[in-house]
Design an enzyme around this catalytic site. Structure first.
Site, PDB file in Angstrom:
ATOM      1  N   ASP A  23      35.742  37.079  47.701  1.00 53.18           N
ATOM      2  CA  ASP A  23      37.043  37.265  47.067  1.00 53.18           C
ATOM      3  C   ASP A  23      38.122  36.395  47.717  1.00 53.18           C
ATOM      4  O   ASP A  23      37.835  35.557  48.573  1.00 53.18           O
ATOM      5  CB  ASP A  23      37.410  38.751  47.108  1.00 53.18           C
ATOM      6  N   ASP A  54      40.379  40.004  36.623  1.00 56.03           N
ATOM      7  CA  ASP A  54      39.409  41.092  36.556  1.00 56.03           C
ATOM      8  C   ASP A  54      39.319  41.638  35.133  1.00 56.03           C
ATOM      9  O   ASP A  54      40.294  41.622  34.374  1.00 56.03           O
ATOM     10  CB  ASP A  54      39.813  42.220  37.506  1.00 56.03           C
TER      11      ASP A  54
END
Length: 203
Positions: free
Chosen positions: A57, A112
């Protein structure tokens, strides 16, 4: 309780691959420690545990260029000698489809996703919106180069009908996207299994 290596052995014994999460920052997005500055030690630990897949990430980056941070972990993973699929996630902000193939197996192209075909919420986007955003990236993906990652499959999750799940699965296959299951395998319905195991679509 037996440790992460034992967890990997259990997953492998069931025919599954072992994925793990970290971040190319000082902390991960959940506030736990990230791997920035500790890439070699973390990569070797992942390899020792039998990890097959790393999602990496992009939180708490300290202003360091993403290519430099992601390249460091890619080099560290390769240095372990274990084949670990490397997925970087900077949400498509700096168009990783143009540069990430040099250092990773796949790269997130979008924000997302959420478990709704039509409606996003907060910073999470709907399945339909993700499909539209990802359309422009298809020339940059393929075998021998790497793959666009429009985020996890929502097949089988509450809020996604069987038809919507089949649609997402088919579109992800057409987009050459990683087919990452995001549902509880122990509670999966027959309809969900039929979609996720469709060999013709996968091929």
């Amino acid at each position: 309780p037996s440790g992460m290596g034992a967890l990997g052995e259990l997953l492998h014994s069931k025919g599954l691959l072992y994925g793990i999460y970290s971040s190319a920052g000082f902390t991960a997005c959940n506030g736990f420690p990230g791997s920035f500055g500790h890439e070699e030690a973390d990569a070797q630990r992942f390899a020792d545990w039998g990890v097959d897949y790393l999602k990496y990430d992009n939180c708490a980056d300290g202003g360091v260029d993403p290519y430099a941070r992601y390249e460091r972990m890619g080099r560290a993973l390769n240095g372990t000698g274990r084949p670990i699929y490397y997925n970087i996630c900077e949400w498509g902000i700096q168009q990783p489809w143009g540069w990430a193939h040099e250092i990773a197996n796949s790269w997130r192209t979008t924000p997302d996703i959420t478990n709704s075909f039509l409606h996003g919420y907060g910073s999470c986007h709907s399945i339909q919106n993700i499909i539209i955003q990802n359309e422009v990236t298809h020339p940059y993906a393929g075998p021998g180069r790497g793959f666009n990652d429009p985020d996890l499959l929502q097949v089988g999750l509450e809020g996604v009908s069987d038809v919507e799940g089949r649609t997402q699965f088919s579109m992800w296959a057409l987009m050459k996207a990683p087919l990452l299951i995001n549902t509880d395998l122990t509670k999966m319905t027959e309809a969900t299994w039929t979609t996720l195991s469709n060999e013709e679509v996968i091929a």
